[in-house]
Design a protein around this motif. Structure first.
Motif, PDB file in Angstrom:
ATOM      1  N   UNK A 117      26.560  39.866  77.092  1.00  0.00           N
ATOM      2  CA  UNK A 117      25.718  39.674  75.904  1.00  0.00           C
ATOM      3  C   UNK A 117      26.176  40.637  74.813  1.00  0.00           C
ATOM      4  N   UNK A 118      26.579  40.088  73.681  1.00  0.00           N
ATOM      5  CA  UNK A 118      27.054  40.927  72.575  1.00  0.00           C
ATOM      6  C   UNK A 118      25.873  41.316  71.686  1.00  0.00           C
ATOM      7  N   UNK A 119      25.274  42.453  72.015  1.00  0.00           N
ATOM      8  CA  UNK A 119      24.102  42.924  71.282  1.00  0.00           C
ATOM      9  C   UNK A 119      24.484  44.129  70.422  1.00  0.00           C
ATOM     10  N   UNK A 120      23.818  44.299  69.263  1.00  0.00           N
ATOM     11  CA  UNK A 120      24.212  45.368  68.336  1.00  0.00           C
ATOM     12  C   UNK A 120      24.267  46.760  68.959  1.00  0.00           C
ATOM     13  N   UNK A 121      23.302  47.098  69.821  1.00  0.00           N
ATOM     14  CA  UNK A 121      23.318  48.456  70.394  1.00  0.00           C
ATOM     15  C   UNK A 121      24.517  48.688  71.303  1.00  0.00           C
ATOM     16  N   UNK A 122      24.958  47.635  72.032  1.00  0.00           N
ATOM     17  CA  UNK A 122      26.075  47.831  72.961  1.00  0.00           C
ATOM     18  C   UNK A 122      27.411  47.913  72.225  1.00  0.00           C
ATOM     19  N   UNK A 123      27.467  47.382  70.999  1.00  0.00           N
ATOM     20  CA  UNK A 123      28.712  47.431  70.225  1.00  0.00           C
ATOM     21  C   UNK A 123      28.522  48.204  68.916  1.00  0.00           C
ATOM     22  N   UNK A 135      20.147  48.671  62.790  1.00  0.00           N
ATOM     23  CA  UNK A 135      18.766  49.098  62.552  1.00  0.00           C
ATOM     24  C   UNK A 135      17.966  48.958  63.830  1.00  0.00           C
ATOM     25  N   UNK A 136      17.045  49.885  64.054  1.00  0.00           N
ATOM     26  CA  UNK A 136      16.143  49.836  65.211  1.00  0.00           C
ATOM     27  C   UNK A 136      14.711  50.003  64.721  1.00  0.00           C
ATOM     28  N   UNK A 137      14.195  48.973  64.085  1.00  0.00           N
ATOM     29  CA  UNK A 137      12.841  49.055  63.534  1.00  0.00           C
ATOM     30  C   UNK A 137      11.815  48.897  64.654  1.00  0.00           C
ATOM     31  N   UNK A 138      10.713  49.663  64.620  1.00  0.00           N
ATOM     32  CA  UNK A 138       9.671  49.520  65.652  1.00  0.00           C
ATOM     33  C   UNK A 138       9.167  48.079  65.725  1.00  0.00           C
ATOM     34  N   UNK A 139       9.073  47.553  66.947  1.00  0.00           N
ATOM     35  CA  UNK A 139       8.566  46.206  67.136  1.00  0.00           C
ATOM     36  C   UNK A 139       9.583  45.112  66.892  1.00  0.00           C
ATOM     37  N   UNK A 140      10.824  45.505  66.571  1.00  0.00           N
ATOM     38  CA  UNK A 140      11.868  44.510  66.337  1.00  0.00           C
ATOM     39  C   UNK A 140      13.052  44.802  67.250  1.00  0.00           C
ATOM     40  N   UNK A 141      13.983  43.867  67.326  1.00  0.00           N
ATOM     41  CA  UNK A 141      15.201  44.073  68.109  1.00  0.00           C
ATOM     42  C   UNK A 141      16.249  44.731  67.225  1.00  0.00           C
ATOM     43  N   UNK A 142      17.248  45.428  67.811  1.00  0.00           N
ATOM     44  CA  UNK A 142      18.330  45.996  67.009  1.00  0.00           C
ATOM     45  C   UNK A 142      19.061  44.900  66.235  1.00  0.00           C
ATOM     46  N   UNK A 143      19.405  45.202  64.982  1.00  0.00           N
ATOM     47  CA  UNK A 143      20.067  44.206  64.135  1.00  0.00           C
ATOM     48  C   UNK A 143      21.225  44.829  63.361  1.00  0.00           C
ATOM     49  N   UNK A 144      22.290  44.050  63.191  1.00  0.00           N
ATOM     50  CA  UNK A 144      23.422  44.478  62.368  1.00  0.00           C
ATOM     51  C   UNK A 144      22.987  44.437  60.909  1.00  0.00           C
ATOM     52  N   UNK A 145      23.094  45.608  60.242  1.00  0.00           N
ATOM     53  CA  UNK A 145      22.686  45.735  58.831  1.00  0.00           C
ATOM     54  C   UNK A 145      21.261  45.233  58.592  1.00  0.00           C
ATOM     55  N   UNK A 146      20.408  45.392  59.621  1.00  0.00           N
ATOM     56  CA  UNK A 146      19.011  44.982  59.494  1.00  0.00           C
ATOM     57  C   UNK A 146      18.798  43.483  59.499  1.00  0.00           C
ATOM     58  N   UNK A 147      19.851  42.701  59.804  1.00  0.00           N
ATOM     59  CA  UNK A 147      19.746  41.244  59.667  1.00  0.00           C
ATOM     60  C   UNK A 147      19.974  40.482  60.974  1.00  0.00           C
ATOM     61  N   UNK A 148      21.091  40.719  61.641  1.00  0.00           N
ATOM     62  CA  UNK A 148      21.523  39.832  62.722  1.00  0.00           C
ATOM     63  C   UNK A 148      21.392  40.511  64.079  1.00  0.00           C
TER      64      UNK A 148
END
Length: 236
Positions: A117-123, A135-148
Motif C-alpha cells: 500500500x503506497x501511503x503518504x507516511x510510508x513514503x 499533512x497529518x490533520x487530527x481526524x483525517x488520514x495523512x495526505x500529500x500536500x494536504x490533498x491526496x
C-alpha cells in the motif's frame, strides 16, 4: 463511484492471458476509465513482454502515465490507483500496483498480501525530497500536500512533482496450494482484513459471487469509500 475494473481472458498466438485489474479514481472517473481502456494494451504492445514481463509492465505504466498527463486538458486533474494481475498460461502471475488498491493471494487457506500500500507516511522521505509535504490533520488520514491520501498514482498533474507512478511488482508461480486471488480497492481493505477476505471468498465456489459477497460485507461494515473487487479462482 469512480472505480473501474478488468476481468477477462484473451488468447495471443499459443498463449492464454488472464487480465485482471482494479482502478480506483479520485477527483472524477476519467483517469480510471482511460486506464481500463489502455493500460493492458500498452503493456502487451511492449516488445519485451514475453521475454521480461516486469520490464514491459514498468515501461507501460510510465508511458501510460505520461499519456494521461499530456491529455490532462481532456482527462481533467484527477488520478487513479492501479493494481493489475496478468496470469500467463495459468502458471505465472505478474502483479503490479500503484497506490493503495491491493492484491491478496490465498495459499493453503493463508492470506498473503502480494502488493504494498503506497501511503503518504510510508513514503514521506520520497515526497519531501521532491519538495512536497505530508499533512497529518487530527481526524483525517495523512495526505500529500494536504490533498491526496496515496503517495503513488496515475495522473494528478497538479501533484505530480511530488508523486511517483512507478509500480511495485511481484511474480508468483501458481502451484497446487494456490487457491484464489482477490483484487480490491481500499473501500474493501479499510474494513475487511486480508485473512477475513480470504476466509469469505474460499467458502464460495463461484468467484463472481465471492466478489459480490466481499462487497456486501464491506457495505455492512459501513465502508464509506468506493468498493470494487475481483476474485480469481485457480482451483477447487
Amino acid at each position: 463511484m469512480e472505480d473501474y475494473h478488468v476481468a477477462k481472458f484473451i488468447h495471443i498466438q499459443e498463449h492464454e492471458l488472464g487480465l485482471f485489474a482494479i482502478y480506483d479514481g479520485h477527483l472524477g472517473d476519467t483517469v480510471p476509465s482511460y486506464l481500463q481502456k489502455h493500460l493492458f494494451s500498452n503493456i502487451l504492445k511492449e516488445e519485451d513482454f514475453w521475454v521480461d514481463p516486469n520490464r514491459a509492465i514498468a515501461k507501460a505504466y510510465e508511458r501510460t502515465d505520461q499519456a494521461i498527463l499530456s491529455q490532462s486538458a481532456d482527462l481533467g486533474r484527477g488520478g487513479s490507483t492501479a493494481v493489475t494481475a496478468i496470469l500467463i498460461n495459468g502458471q505465472r502471475l505478474c502483479v503490479a500496483n500503484v497506490g493503495d488498491s491491493r492484491a491478496v493471494l490465498s495459499r493453503g487457506g493463508q492470506a498473503l498480501q502480494v502488493t504494498i500500500d503506497h501511503e503518504p507516511n510510508t513514503e514521506r522521505g520520497s515526497i519531501e525530497n521532491k519538495g512536497g509535504f505530508v499533512s497529518n490533520m487530527p481526524g483525517d488520514v495523512p495526505r500529500v500536500n494536504g490533498q491526496l491520501a496515496v503517495s503513488r498514482a496515475f495522473g494528478d498533474k497538479s501533484l505530480k512533482t511530488h508523486l511517483r507512478s512507478d509500480p511495485d511488482m511481484r511474480n508468483i508461480e501458481i502451484d497446487n496450494s494456490t487457491e484464489l486471488l482477490i483484487l480490491a480497492s481500499d473501500g474493501l481493505w479499510k474494513v475487511v482484513a486480508n485473512q477475513e477476505a480470504v476466509d469469505i471468498a474460499r467458502k464460495i465456489k463461484d468467484p463472481q459471487k465471492a466478489a459480490k459477497q466481499l462487497i456486501v460485507e464491506a457495505v455492512k461494515r459501513e465502508s464509506r469509500d468506493d468498493i470494487s473487487c475481483v476474485v480469481v479462482r485457480f482451483r477447487g
